[in-house]
Design an enzyme around this catalytic site. Structure first.
Site, PDB file in Angstrom:
ATOM      1  N   ASN A   1       0.853  -1.182   0.000  1.00 50.29           N
ATOM      2  CA  ASN A   1       0.000   0.000   0.000  1.00 50.29           C
ATOM      3  C   ASN A   1       0.889   1.232   0.000  1.00 50.29           C
ATOM      4  OD1 ASN A   1      -2.471   1.538   0.263  1.00 50.29           O
ATOM      5  ND2 ASN A   1      -1.906   1.910   2.382  1.00 50.29           N
TER       6      ASN A   1
ATOM      7  N   HIS B   1       0.881   5.085   1.373  1.00 45.59           N
ATOM      8  CA  HIS B   1       0.175   5.903   2.361  1.00 45.59           C
ATOM      9  C   HIS B   1       0.775   7.310   2.366  1.00 45.59           C
ATOM     10  CE1 HIS B   1      -2.154   6.752   5.954  1.00 45.59           C
ATOM     11  NE2 HIS B   1      -1.066   7.287   6.479  1.00 45.59           N
TER      12      HIS B   1
ATOM     13  N   SER C   1       4.763   6.809   2.148  1.00 42.83           N
ATOM     14  CA  SER C   1       5.419   5.562   2.521  1.00 42.83           C
ATOM     15  C   SER C   1       4.768   4.404   1.783  1.00 42.83           C
ATOM     16  CB  SER C   1       5.284   5.303   4.028  1.00 42.83           C
ATOM     17  OG  SER C   1       5.715   6.412   4.792  1.00 42.83           O
TER      18      SER C   1
ATOM     19  N   ASP D   1      -2.098   0.500   8.588  1.00 46.14           N
ATOM     20  CA  ASP D   1      -0.910   1.295   8.259  1.00 46.14           C
ATOM     21  C   ASP D   1       0.265   1.005   9.194  1.00 46.14           C
ATOM     22  OD1 ASP D   1      -2.378   2.533   6.223  1.00 46.14           O
ATOM     23  OD2 ASP D   1      -3.050   4.147   7.538  1.00 46.14           O
TER      24      ASP D   1
END
Length: 202
Positions: free
Chosen positions: A110, A112, A139, A148
Site C-alpha cells: 500500500n 500511504h 510511505s 498502516d
C-alpha cells in the site's frame, strides 16, 4: 529474467497511482512485474476506464449490501482466478478483512500519504501541518492486519512550506507517490521472485 510477477492493482477512484504503476511498466519491458488486473469496489471508478484504455483487464463489484468478509471472498476469488501473485493498493478506500490479509500475507503493498509511523489513517496532510511537522511525505508498506502498521519498504519526504495547506501539500506529495510507488513495487516484485527461485533451488 524469470516470468514477471503478476500484479493486481486495487482502486476506488481516479486511479492516478495505478496509472503511474502501469506507465512505469510500459516504458521499459525489462521489468519485474506485470499488471494483469485492476479491481475496484466502486464500479463507476474513473480508474477502471483508464485501465481498460491501457488494455488491462478489470473487475468491479460494489461493496454496498455486502459485509466485509463476503465482499473480500469475492475479491479473493477474482484475484486467484487471474493468477495474481502480488497486490498493490492504490487509493483503495476500504479496509481489508483479517482473513483476506492473512491469505495474502506478505503479498499486499500500500502507499500511504505520510511518513509512517506518523499519521496513520485519513486526513494525513492536515494533521502533519497542524502538528508542526517539518516534512510530510509518503510511505510504501506491506499491509498487515493493523492499519498502516506493516513494514515500510520505501519512503520519501516532502518539505512542508509556510504557505502550505492540506490541498497544496497533498498535490506535491502525490507527485512523489507517482515516482516512489513504481520503483518500490518493482523492487519488491523482483525480491519476491528471487526468493521463490532460491527456495526452489534448495
Amino acid at each position: 529474467m524469470a516470468d514477471k510477477v503478476r500484479v493486481a492493482v486495487l482502486i476506488s477512484g481516479r486511479g492516478s497511482n495505478m496509472l503511474a504503476l502501469a506507465e512505469h511498466r510500459r516504458r521499459d519491458h525489462d521489468r519485474s512485474y506485470e499488471i494483469v488486473l485492476v479491481a475496484s469496489n466502486v464500479p463507476e471508478a474513473r480508474g477502471l476506464v483508464l485501465a481498460r484504455r491501457l488494455g488491462i483487464k478489470t473487475w468491479s463489484l460494489s461493496h454496498k449490501g455486502l459485509d466485509r468478509r463476503a465482499f473480500d471472498e469475492q475479491l479473493d476469488a477474482a484475484l486467484r482466478s487471474n493468477e495474481v501473485e502480488l497486490i498493490a493498493l492504490a487509493g483503495y478506500m476500504r479496509l481489508l478483512s483479517p482473513e483476506f490479509v492473512e491469505g495474502w500475507e506478505g503479498r499486499i503493498l500500500n502507499i500511504h500519504p505520510s511518513l509512517l509511523p506518523l499519521h496513520k489513517g485519513l486526513d494525513t496532510h492536515r494533521r502533519a501541518i497542524v502538528a508542526g511537522d517539518e516534512f510530510g511525505g509518503c510511505s510504501v508498506h506491506v499491509v498487515t492486519a493493523d492499519l498502516d502498521s506493516g513494514p515500510v519498504v520505501a519512503q520519501e519526504r516532502v518539505r512542508i512550506l509556510p504557505r502550505d495547506d492540506a490541498d497544496s501539500l497533498a498535490e506535491r506529495v502525490l507527485e512523489v507517490e507517482h515516482r516512489l510507488y513504481p520503483k518500490a513495487l518493482e523492487d519488491y516484485a523482483r525480491a519476491l521472485r528471487a526468493a521463490e527461485e532460491e527456495a526452489q533451488d534448495e
